[in-house]
Design an enzyme around this catalytic site. Structure first.
Site, short mmCIF file in Angstrom:
data_model
loop_
_atom_site.label_atom_id
_atom_site.label_comp_id
_atom_site.label_asym_id
_atom_site.label_seq_id
_atom_site.Cartn_x
_atom_site.Cartn_y
_atom_site.Cartn_z
N ARG A 1 -14.84 -17.21 -14.45
CA ARG A 1 -13.62 -16.76 -15.15
C ARG A 1 -13.86 -15.42 -15.86
O ARG A 1 -13.40 -14.38 -15.42
CB ARG A 1 -13.18 -17.85 -16.14
N ASP A 2 -14.61 -15.43 -16.94
CA ASP A 2 -14.83 -14.19 -17.71
C ASP A 2 -15.56 -13.18 -16.84
O ASP A 2 -15.26 -11.98 -16.86
CB ASP A 2 -15.67 -14.52 -18.96
N HIS B 1 -20.26 -17.00 -28.07
CA HIS B 1 -19.86 -16.32 -26.82
C HIS B 1 -20.09 -14.82 -27.04
O HIS B 1 -19.28 -14.14 -27.66
CB HIS B 1 -18.38 -16.65 -26.59
N HIS C 1 -20.80 -10.97 -25.68
CA HIS C 1 -20.85 -9.93 -24.65
C HIS C 1 -22.00 -8.99 -25.02
O HIS C 1 -22.36 -8.85 -26.19
CB HIS C 1 -19.50 -9.21 -24.56
N CYS D 1 -13.33 -8.26 -20.82
CA CYS D 1 -11.91 -8.58 -20.92
C CYS D 1 -11.13 -7.31 -20.61
O CYS D 1 -11.36 -6.27 -21.24
CB CYS D 1 -11.59 -9.08 -22.33
N ASN E 1 -20.93 -10.45 -20.17
CA ASN E 1 -21.44 -11.51 -21.04
C ASN E 1 -22.96 -11.51 -20.97
O ASN E 1 -23.56 -11.01 -20.02
CB ASN E 1 -20.96 -12.88 -20.53
P1 HMG Z 1 4.28 -11.91 -21.54
O1 HMG Z 1 4.59 -10.79 -20.59
O2 HMG Z 1 4.61 -11.75 -23.00
O3 HMG Z 1 4.85 -13.31 -21.00
O4 HMG Z 1 2.74 -12.24 -21.39
P2 HMG Z 1 6.29 -13.88 -20.76
O5 HMG Z 1 6.28 -15.27 -21.24
O6 HMG Z 1 7.34 -12.93 -21.28
O7 HMG Z 1 6.36 -13.90 -19.16
C1 HMG Z 1 6.39 -12.71 -18.39
C2 HMG Z 1 6.18 -13.07 -16.93
O8 HMG Z 1 4.90 -13.68 -16.72
C3 HMG Z 1 7.19 -14.07 -16.40
O9 HMG Z 1 7.36 -13.77 -15.03
C4 HMG Z 1 6.46 -15.39 -16.51
O10 HMG Z 1 6.94 -16.34 -15.59
C5 HMG Z 1 5.03 -14.99 -16.18
P3 HMG Z 1 8.67 -13.01 -14.50
O11 HMG Z 1 9.82 -13.91 -14.88
O12 HMG Z 1 8.72 -11.69 -15.25
O13 HMG Z 1 8.40 -12.87 -13.03
N1 HMG Z 1 4.04 -15.87 -16.79
C6 HMG Z 1 3.12 -16.56 -16.10
N2 HMG Z 1 2.85 -16.65 -14.79
C7 HMG Z 1 1.84 -17.48 -14.43
N3 HMG Z 1 1.08 -18.17 -15.32
C8 HMG Z 1 1.33 -18.09 -16.64
C9 HMG Z 1 2.38 -17.27 -17.08
N4 HMG Z 1 2.88 -16.98 -18.29
C10 HMG Z 1 3.89 -16.13 -18.10
N5 HMG Z 1 0.58 -18.78 -17.49
C11 HMG Z 1 0.94 -13.84 -21.39
C12 HMG Z 1 2.13 -13.27 -22.14
C13 HMG Z 1 0.19 -14.72 -22.35
C14 HMG Z 1 1.46 -14.64 -20.20
C15 HMG Z 1 0.08 -12.66 -20.88
O14 HMG Z 1 -0.17 -11.81 -21.95
C16 HMG Z 1 -1.24 -13.09 -20.28
O15 HMG Z 1 -1.27 -13.76 -19.27
N6 HMG Z 1 -2.36 -12.66 -20.90
C17 HMG Z 1 -3.69 -13.04 -20.46
C18 HMG Z 1 -4.68 -11.95 -20.73
C19 HMG Z 1 -6.06 -12.44 -20.34
O16 HMG Z 1 -6.21 -13.27 -19.48
N7 HMG Z 1 -7.10 -11.88 -20.98
C20 HMG Z 1 -8.45 -12.25 -20.69
C21 HMG Z 1 -8.82 -13.62 -21.17
S1 HMG Z 1 -9.25 -13.69 -22.89
C22 HMG Z 1 -10.91 -13.17 -22.92
O17 HMG Z 1 -11.42 -12.73 -21.94
C23 HMG Z 1 -11.72 -13.38 -24.19
C24 HMG Z 1 -12.69 -14.57 -24.08
O18 HMG Z 1 -13.59 -14.40 -23.01
C25 HMG Z 1 -13.48 -14.71 -25.40
C26 HMG Z 1 -14.09 -13.42 -25.88
O19 HMG Z 1 -14.83 -12.77 -25.12
O20 HMG Z 1 -13.81 -13.08 -27.03
C27 HMG Z 1 -11.92 -15.88 -23.84
MG MG Z 2 -15.38 -13.19 -23.09
#
Ligand code: HMG
Ligand code: MG
Length: 298
Positions: A16-17, A208, A210, A241, A250
């Site tokens: 994933r990450d 966690h 990086h 990210c 990581n």
């Molecule tokens: P948004 O644009 O505000 O969402 O994004 P929305 O609710 O307005 O929806 C917009 C569109 O996205 C719609 O589609 C929804 O259906 C679709 P449209 O009608 O325009 O065609 N949608 C989805 N589709 C599939 N699956 C879903 C989903 N949700 C909405 N679940 C949202 C808000 C949260 C969805 C967006 O910002 C997002 O997906 N962000 C994820 C970012 C991400 O993955 N970042 C990396 C992970 S975090 C990380 O790496 C840190 C970590 O490792 C720890 C660390 O290192 O600190 C965990």
């Molecule tokens: Mg991370």
């Protein structure tokens, strides 16, 4: 200092990450093979993919296909990231039994990463936790930017503690504390963990790190000495990210396991198999592994 734990559970976040930040699209079959190979190393937690918006993270748009095709071994958990109920539903449709929700200690980062304030994100998690309890699905929680934020800079410790405590109270069984941009150093990491552990039991905490600035292993060690016994890491040191400017890989699973073994801490993992899997992955990605231990063994 509370000494060191006798055993550590590694949460492998490579699929994933590790992969979410890759610029070129990785074939679905490679992702499936990676998870299946990791399954042979003794890992008990393998974060498989992410049911986020495919527009936000195109690399993991094949989450459902990947999850449906992997060989899920008994005794191994395959958590997946879900940002909202839509993600939860997609994950459940293919049979996920553990999910991870994610927020941050910094408002600025949360807005960039999930387009929500911290409060809004926690409100989004509430129905997920309710449904998960009814479905007997385990929920892990991430708090990002615990040692600094790429947009806001310093993150007050009190904010880290508050978000971690809220997510734990909401029902997350474990809170993973993320140094998203690899900016922390050991003393700060230790102080952060100590502060959170005053509000959330140490047994429910994970770290966690990086490795952007080469501090990750040192930070892991400081936190082990503080008593944490769950460590997130990514095979071959992949990761980052896409919404955290400047974040790189990581800490490498191979390197953490080598250190733990050298310290006499049990992991239940087969280091040689981890190294082979990491070298296989780096060959698939067309670049050298970031694991120093794997490089030394090659
Ligand atoms: P948004 O644009 O505000 O969402 O994004 P929305 O609710 O307005 O929806 C917009 C569109 O996205 C719609 O589609 C929804 O259906 C679709 P449209 O009608 O325009 O065609 N949608 C989805 N589709 C599939 N699956 C879903 C989903 N949700 C909405 N679940 C949202 C808000 C949260 C969805 C967006 O910002 C997002 O997906 N962000 C994820 C970012 C991400 O993955 N970042 C990396 C992970 S975090 C990380 O790496 C840190 C970590 O490792 C720890 C660390 O290192 O600190 C965990
Ligand atoms: Mg991370």
């Amino acid at each position: 200092m509370s000494g060191q734990p006798s055993s550590v559970r590694i949460v492998e976040v490579g699929p994933r990450d590790g992969l979410q930040n890759e610029k070129t699209v990785i074939p679905t079959a490679t992702k499936i093979e990676l998870i299946n190979r990791l399954g042979t190393t003794g890992l008990r937690s393998i974060e498989a993919t992410s049911f986020v918006s495919p527009r936000w993270v195109p690399q993991l748009a094949d989450a459902a296909e990947v999850f449906a095709a992997i060989t899920r071994l008994p005794g191994v958990s395959y958590p997946v990231l879900v940002p909202n109920e839509q993600g939860y539903e997609r994950a459940r449709k293919v049979g996920a039994t553990e999910v991870a929700v994610f927020s941050a200690a910094s408002e600025a980062f949360n807005r960039k990463n999930i387009n929500a304030s911290i409060d809004e994100s926690i409100e989004r998690f509430r129905p997920i936790l309710d449904r998960a309890a009814a479905d007997k699905v385990k929920v892990r929680g991430y708090v990002s930017t615990v040692l600094g934020c790429p947009y806001q800079g310093e993150v007050p410790l009190s904010d880290v503690v508050r978000v971690a405590e809220r997510m734990h109270r909401l029902g997350c069984y474990e809170i993973s504390l993320g140094d998203t941009i690899g900016i922390g150093t050991p003393r700060k990491a230790r102080e952060m963990l100590r502060a959170v552990a005053a509000a959330v039991p140490m047994e429910a905490l994970a770290v966690h790190f990086h490795d952007t600035r080469g501090q990750a292993l040192a930070n892991v060690l400081a936190c082990l000495e503080e008593g944490v016994s769950v460590v997130d890491s990514a095979i071959s040191g992949t990761g980052g990210c896409p919404y955290a400017k400047g974040a790189t890989g990581n800490v490498a699973t191979e390197d953490v396991v080598y250190m733990l073994q050298g310290m006499g801490i049990t992991t239940g993992l087969d280091l040689d198999r981890l190294i082979d899997t990491g070298l296989w992955l780096s060959s698939q990605l067309g670049r050298e592994t970031s694991s120093r231990v794997a490089r030394a063994s090659a």
